[in-house]
Design a protein around this motif. Structure first.
Motif, short mmCIF file in Angstrom:
data_model
loop_
_atom_site.label_atom_id
_atom_site.label_comp_id
_atom_site.label_asym_id
_atom_site.label_seq_id
_atom_site.Cartn_x
_atom_site.Cartn_y
_atom_site.Cartn_z
N THR A 5 64.21 70.30 24.58
CA THR A 5 64.65 71.68 24.41
C THR A 5 65.23 71.93 23.03
O THR A 5 65.60 73.04 22.71
CB THR A 5 65.72 72.03 25.45
OG1 THR A 5 66.88 71.20 25.22
CG2 THR A 5 65.21 71.80 26.85
N PRO A 7 65.19 72.33 18.90
CA PRO A 7 64.23 72.76 17.91
C PRO A 7 63.89 71.64 16.94
O PRO A 7 64.66 70.72 16.72
CB PRO A 7 64.96 73.90 17.18
CG PRO A 7 66.40 73.58 17.36
CD PRO A 7 66.52 72.93 18.71
N ASP A 30 62.97 64.12 17.43
CA ASP A 30 61.66 64.68 17.67
C ASP A 30 60.56 63.87 17.01
O ASP A 30 59.42 63.89 17.41
CB ASP A 30 61.61 66.12 17.17
CG ASP A 30 62.47 67.04 18.01
OD1 ASP A 30 63.24 67.81 17.44
OD2 ASP A 30 62.39 66.95 19.25
N ASN A 226 58.92 75.34 16.85
CA ASN A 226 58.34 74.66 18.01
C ASN A 226 56.83 74.52 17.91
O ASN A 226 56.22 73.75 18.66
CB ASN A 226 58.69 75.42 19.29
CG ASN A 226 60.19 75.41 19.57
OD1 ASN A 226 60.84 74.38 19.48
ND2 ASN A 226 60.74 76.56 19.89
#
Length: 474
Positions: A5, A7, A30, A226
């Motif tokens: 969730t 960014p 990420d 995203n």
């Protein structure tokens, strides 16, 4: 999972008013692999112009220049990464490269780094607008013709068969419009009206304003981060497209070292600086590389990760550029027909090119607001101390940026030219001059400067200056 969730781009410092120049970084959770992250960040629109650049330089010299520019820009990138650590007795853990420039060169370093950073950002946004206009035009044309079952033949030379390649430059004596003839038993009025209102340079660049200008005015564009994966998908698909096209077209090469003929270009051409200008931007990551690497858990491996990332980027550029150039069907077409955007060498009704344009169009429409956000943060914060002083300030800035993109798409839709000019300009500062000067100054202050080091870095600065001057002479 919680990390899903978050960014892809997260601010440093929490408050927007505290953002520094390029003070935006990737969340390390990420992207576990820093090499891939750097590859993904560096790969951009320049890949579309690499085949054209090779054509301008000559096949052999083009390959050599890609390798040499990759090595040179990588070395300068090393100097950028090391620059912060060479400042004694000061905590520089939260510094970006423009902060380092300010430390060494004072207000001149601060404002000049801002200027050249804006050149790179606005230049990229202009290129994006030109390409989005191109992709939107060809996509709309494909959809209209498919829906209305219209068979359209472009009035440009091209090959025959299912894998058609065209030479739009051969019709350069005509204005940059649709230049097509319809073969249909029905009424031509609707098609002619469509061509009047769906024009690559006269109407489509203005249609984008309705979508992108409101997005630029958003206070935070983090939602678009995203869609970062679209960039990776687009590059992978381009590599796939190039491979398939080459498999069908075959290899068409003839080695003429210094002479030109009707179908092939010499291996070495005086226009080679046009490729070096493109490559300067293609390998440009110097103004944000510290940000990308500062969360690396093993800082001692930064050099290794950066080297591997540059190798992968250079390999991708080499593959796409060499394969497109080598497989371009000469004869019947000349290698001079290779366009500044190699997708323009495939007609609008080519299915694979249509899919590539769709991917790239959506990817650019999600990246464009992020670039505008970076430009806003850098410029307005410097002048007003706030990245969003008011809606009026932000709107004026965005109108100016969008206006530049529309003007270039209307009057100078040459992405190779725009890329090489902006690349050579911002590269002069961030790639060649600042890293070399900072390294020489720090060695001098430490009493470790030697004549070989001084001469080498003076030559690097002179190469950057010559690269910029040559763009305006050739």
């Amino acid at each position: 999972m919680e990390e899903d969730t978050q960014p892809l781009l997260v601010p440093v410092g929490g408050d927007e008013s505290n953002y520094g120049i390029m003070n935006i970084q990737f969340n390390p959770e990420d992207f576990k692999c820093k090499r891939f992250m750097i590859w993904n960040t560096m790969m951009g629109t320049s890949i579309l112009s690499i085949p054209w650049g090779i054509k301008q330089a000559g096949f052999t010299s083009g390959i050599i220049l890609i390798l040499l520019m990759g090595i040179l820009t990588l070395y300068c990138c090393y100097r950028v990464v090391k620059s912060r650590k060479m400042i004694p007795l000061i905590d520089t853990s939260n510094w970006e490269f423009p902060d380092v420039c300010k430390y060494y060169f004072g207000s001149f370093g601060q404002w000049s780094s801002l200027l050249f950073s804006m050149v790179s950002l606005v230049g990229a946004m202009v290129v994006y607008w030109v390409l989005m206009s191109n992709f939107l035009f060809n996509t709309g044309k494909f959809i209209y013709n498919f829906v209305h079952d219209i068979n359209v033949t472009d009035i440009v030379p091209g090959t025959n068969g299912s894998n058609k390649v065209i030479c739009p430059g051969a019709a350069s004596s005509h204005p940059p419009q649709n230049r097509s003839v319809m073969f249909s038993s029905g009424n031509n009025t609707g098609f002619e009206l469509f061509e009047e209102w769906w024009n690559k340079s006269q109407t489509v660049p203005f249609y984008l304003i309705a979508v992108l200008l409101p997005l630029l005015n958003l206070k935070s564009p983090s939602f678009f981060a995203n869609f970062n994966v679209l960039g990776t998908v687009s590059v992978v698909y381009l590599v796939f497209l190039v491979t398939v096209k080459a498999a069908h077209l075959g290899i068409h090469l003839e080695y003429n070292w210094f002479t030109e003929n009707d179908f092939f270009v010499p291996e070495f051409r005086i226009l080679f600086p046009q490729l070096t200008g493109v490559l300067t931007l293609a390998f440009f990551i110097h103004n944000c590389v510290i940000t990308l690497l500062q969360n690396n858990r093993n800082q001692e491996k930064n050099v290794r990760d950066l080297s591997i990332a540059y190798f992968l980027v250079g390999l991708t550029y080499l593959y796409v550029g060499v394969i497109i150039f080598a497989s371009f069907p000469s004869p019947p077409l000349s290698k001079e027909c290779i366009e500044q955007n190699f997708l323009d060498n495939f007609p609008s009704d080519d299915i694979m090119s249509f899919v590539a344009r769709i991917f790239l169009l959506f990817q650019m429409m999600t990246v464009y607001p992020l670039l505008g956000y970076l430009a806003r943060v850098q410029l307005l914060r410097q002048f007003f101390g706030n990245a969003y002083p008011s809606v009026f300030h932000v709107l004026i800035l965005n109108i100016a940026i969008v206006g530049a993109g529309v003007a270039m798409a209307r009057f100078y839709p040459n992405i190779g030219g725009i890329i090489r000019y902006s690349g050579a300009t911002c590269g002069l500062a961030f790639v060649f001059v600042y890293p070399s000067l900072i390294y020489v100054i720090s060695l001098h202050r430490a009493g470790q400067l030697t004549w070989p080091a001084l001469i080498i870095h003076i030559l690097i600065i002179l190469l950057g200056l010559a690269n910029l001057i040559a763009q305006f002479l050739l």
